[in-house]
Design an enzyme around this catalytic site. Structure first.
Site, mmCIF file in Angstrom:
data_model
loop_
_atom_site.group_PDB
_atom_site.id
_atom_site.type_symbol
_atom_site.label_atom_id
_atom_site.label_comp_id
_atom_site.label_asym_id
_atom_site.label_seq_id
_atom_site.Cartn_x
_atom_site.Cartn_y
_atom_site.Cartn_z
ATOM 1 N N ASP B 94 0.862 -1.176 0.000
ATOM 2 C CA ASP B 94 0.000 0.000 0.000
ATOM 3 C C ASP B 94 0.902 1.231 0.000
ATOM 4 O OD1 ASP B 94 -2.171 1.598 -0.055
ATOM 5 O OD2 ASP B 94 -2.875 1.137 1.978
ATOM 6 N N ASP B 267 -7.718 -7.130 1.403
ATOM 7 C CA ASP B 267 -6.805 -7.222 2.543
ATOM 8 C C ASP B 267 -7.554 -6.650 3.732
ATOM 9 O OD1 ASP B 267 -6.378 -4.247 1.744
ATOM 10 O OD2 ASP B 267 -5.422 -4.439 3.707
ATOM 11 N N CYS B 305 -11.003 -28.276 10.783
ATOM 12 C CA CYS B 305 -10.134 -27.162 10.407
ATOM 13 C C CYS B 305 -8.687 -27.623 10.565
ATOM 14 C CB CYS B 305 -10.413 -25.952 11.292
ATOM 15 S SG CYS B 305 -9.240 -24.598 11.013
ATOM 16 N N CYS B 307 -5.991 -25.905 10.927
ATOM 17 C CA CYS B 307 -5.077 -24.904 11.490
ATOM 18 C C CYS B 307 -4.428 -25.393 12.777
ATOM 19 C CB CYS B 307 -5.813 -23.589 11.739
ATOM 20 S SG CYS B 307 -6.643 -23.538 13.321
ATOM 21 N N CYS B 310 -6.788 -25.535 15.978
ATOM 22 C CA CYS B 310 -7.811 -26.582 16.037
ATOM 23 C C CYS B 310 -7.241 -27.957 16.376
ATOM 24 C CB CYS B 310 -8.657 -26.578 14.767
ATOM 25 S SG CYS B 310 -9.739 -25.110 14.745
ATOM 26 N N HIS B 335 -5.652 -19.550 13.074
ATOM 27 C CA HIS B 335 -7.005 -20.042 12.784
ATOM 28 C C HIS B 335 -7.773 -19.056 11.889
ATOM 29 C CE1 HIS B 335 -10.931 -21.878 13.158
ATOM 30 N NE2 HIS B 335 -11.398 -20.650 13.336
#
Lengths: 375, 375
Positions: B94, B267, B305, B307, B310, B335
């Site tokens: 950015d 984003d 999940c 991740c 989890c 997560h």
């Protein structure tokens, strides 16, 4: 069938350093070993996979802290500490005895029990030897430490002797309180900086026949030389066919000096705490990452280090600390624990090859520290 | 050979949702995509390997923040932003335009440049369109955003028009300042909550023929309905064969509503910031992990999940936050980013199969939100 087994492989030809394996219900640990500290059911800043990737085989939890939060019955009901935190390897839990020293302003000790005023919410926690064991059995650690009476040093001779004698009586009560066959207890030698008292305590505890022994009450402000002097006195009377654990120690040089005297196991917050504070251990000595000297330094902390931090430049690591990014503490924690584990891999190899004294002095030289004399 | 290429695969039969691939010098990005925010050359709380393991293909850095610290010349001299932070995939930077809004009390805007008083040390940073591009070229991002003039809403009509017109003039100056053939510039449509002004701005910028277009100046306090109304107006006049990026947005539902209107790229700090604050996104809506309801809950945040969080129980995650362990923010960040990436995997699949409107409404239902009407 005992919960744990100590298998002594070899004693270094030039020192008292021992190469052994400690077998636990959750797997073996190559000794000498360093346990990362996971006081509150987490090694600060790292996932369990990251802890494992440093080479650590066994970690440490804390009775006092876990009893207060989340409570041992919560952990028990969720399947025990291993499952709760997702660590499948061996866990040793400290008993809360050290908190008698570190949280002294909130504690009162009687022969019956230590009483803590919680540092979290002020509620009272009575920690008797029996309760310390009951909590650790609820947590389900592989090794439970007996409740010991740790005091600040220097102290009056009477106070040191009193705490030491109480530690022995409490150890006996802990032993009698045990109900789990899959958990071993380690006794803790106290006695301040008095070598005679330390030796006497070691003999008394040896008579109680614990499966492991620890040296406690050190690293509480005394000089390294004082600590090494106590180890010189206390290691020989500790049972030779049991693991010897030096609690709360220490710097990389402390580990080598202690291994040389026959210590097998360590824990310390130094690599994790210093990592969070931008200090990295390296073979050339400590680096302070906030220092402007690193601003454009493209080198890793250490050549050939397999840790997550050493995939980056010192310049990047410095940037993370200056920018207050959590990734700085994460990466340096991983580096420091990896550094400790690699140091112990080297130490174990050197013991097996009867060159531990040379290994030790070589490292002390690199760290710009005085080399050790003969034992 | 242009630095980037937009490959449009398919438009959903029931909405304006697009399935496409954005090819960059550091690899392809499957669109629609969500970019984790790495403002200061780090996605907060995660290693780059962990960011990659969430499924993210492209991340975001920030011109203003990196120019101040560590300085773009440091990053350039160390091989550019990809190498500096160890991220081999595409990076979008950015321009600093958003900081004209978020740090408004420290900024002054003239036709020539924005002047910031550094939020770190008070030193002045003059950010002209040319300088914003020079910094981003030093960083070496795959996509550089033009410097835009972002203002707080609501604002006077004249102020919005003035900032919008300046954004167009600045975009032209940015384009002319470009010297790197391996970096693409995206222009940014401004115009506040005025649909006519937005459409006019989009047409003006389309005439300048940028390789990609963004919608900026939203998510600054307006309601979701107002934002969607602007997207209804601004998406059709944005070039159909260029990527469309909605900056700083948003919630999972915002993403679906925007994709449905033809947006390709996002984003937002929401998944990372909320993760650090103990809020987890799930298919049943957000969970607040500090809540006592989770105290003994053995379930993961989300079944199936993949991740890192989890692998643990909600009870453990709650404990980490109450005990102020860094691992709580780390795991929940992982997560939430994984949740966003999995949502987008599902969205891309649904678009390819012409069932995006159904996918969208199914999720809104599960989150207990009103379903979308027809477009």
């Amino acid at each position: 069938m005992p919960a744990v087994r100590f298998e002594l492989h070899h004693i270094d030809a030039g020192s008292a350093a021992r190469r052994s394996t400690f077998h636990t219900p959750h797997g073996p640990v190559d000794l000498p070993a360093f346990m990362p500290v996971g006081t509150q059911a987490a090694v600060k800043a790292l996932t369990v996979d990251q802890v494992r990737s440093t080479g650590a085989q066994m970690i440490l939890g804390n009775t006092y802290h876990l009893a207060l939060r989340p409570g041992e019955e919560v952990i028990r009901d969720l399947g025990g500490l291993h499952r709760f935190m997702g660590w499948g390897g061996p866990i040793l839990t400290d008993s809360g005895g050290f908190q008698l020293y570190s949280l002294a302003q909130n504690t009162k000790v009687t022969e019956q029990a230590a009483v803590f005023r919680s540092h979290i919410d002020g509620r009272l926690l009575e920690l008797s030897p029996e309760r310390a064991i009951a909590i650790q059995e609820a947590l389900g650690s592989d090794v439970a430490m007996v409740l010991d009476h740790v005091i600040a040093l220097p102290a009056e001779g009477d106070a040191i002797r009193d705490a030491c004698e109480r530690t022995i009586r409490w150890a006996d009560r802990c032993r009698k309180a045990a109900t789990r066959s899959d958990q071993a207890q380690f006794a803790i030698v106290q006695g301040g900086l008095n070598p005679d008292l330390r030796v006497w305590c070691a003999h008394q505890l040896a008579d109680l026949d614990f499966p492991g022994y620890a040296v406690g009450g050190l690293s509480v402000g005394e000089s390294p030389a004082e600590m090494y002097r106590i180890l010189d006195a206390v290691c020989p009377p500790m049972p030779a066919h049991k693991p010897r654990y030096l609690m709360g120690v220490g710097t990389p040089q402390d580990l080598l000096h202690a291994i040389r005297r026959g210590i097998d196991l360590f824990d310390c917050v130094l690599p994790t705490r210093n990592g969070r504070n931008a200090m990295a251990f390296t073979d050339s000595g400590p680096l302070r990452l906030r220092n402007s000297i690193h601003q454009r330094d493209d080198r890793p902390l250490e050549e050939n280090c397999p840790c997550l931090a050493c995939r980056h430049s010192r310049a990047y690591l410095r940037h993370l600390f200056l920018a207050d990014e959590m990734l700085g503490p994460i990466l340096l924690t991983h580096h420091n624990l990896t550094y400790y584990q690699r140091l112990l891999v080297g130490a174990r190899q050197a013991i097996a090859e009867n060159r531990f004294a040379g290994f030790c002095n070589e490292h002390l030289c690199r760290w710009h520290l005085p080399v050790a004399g003969s034992l």
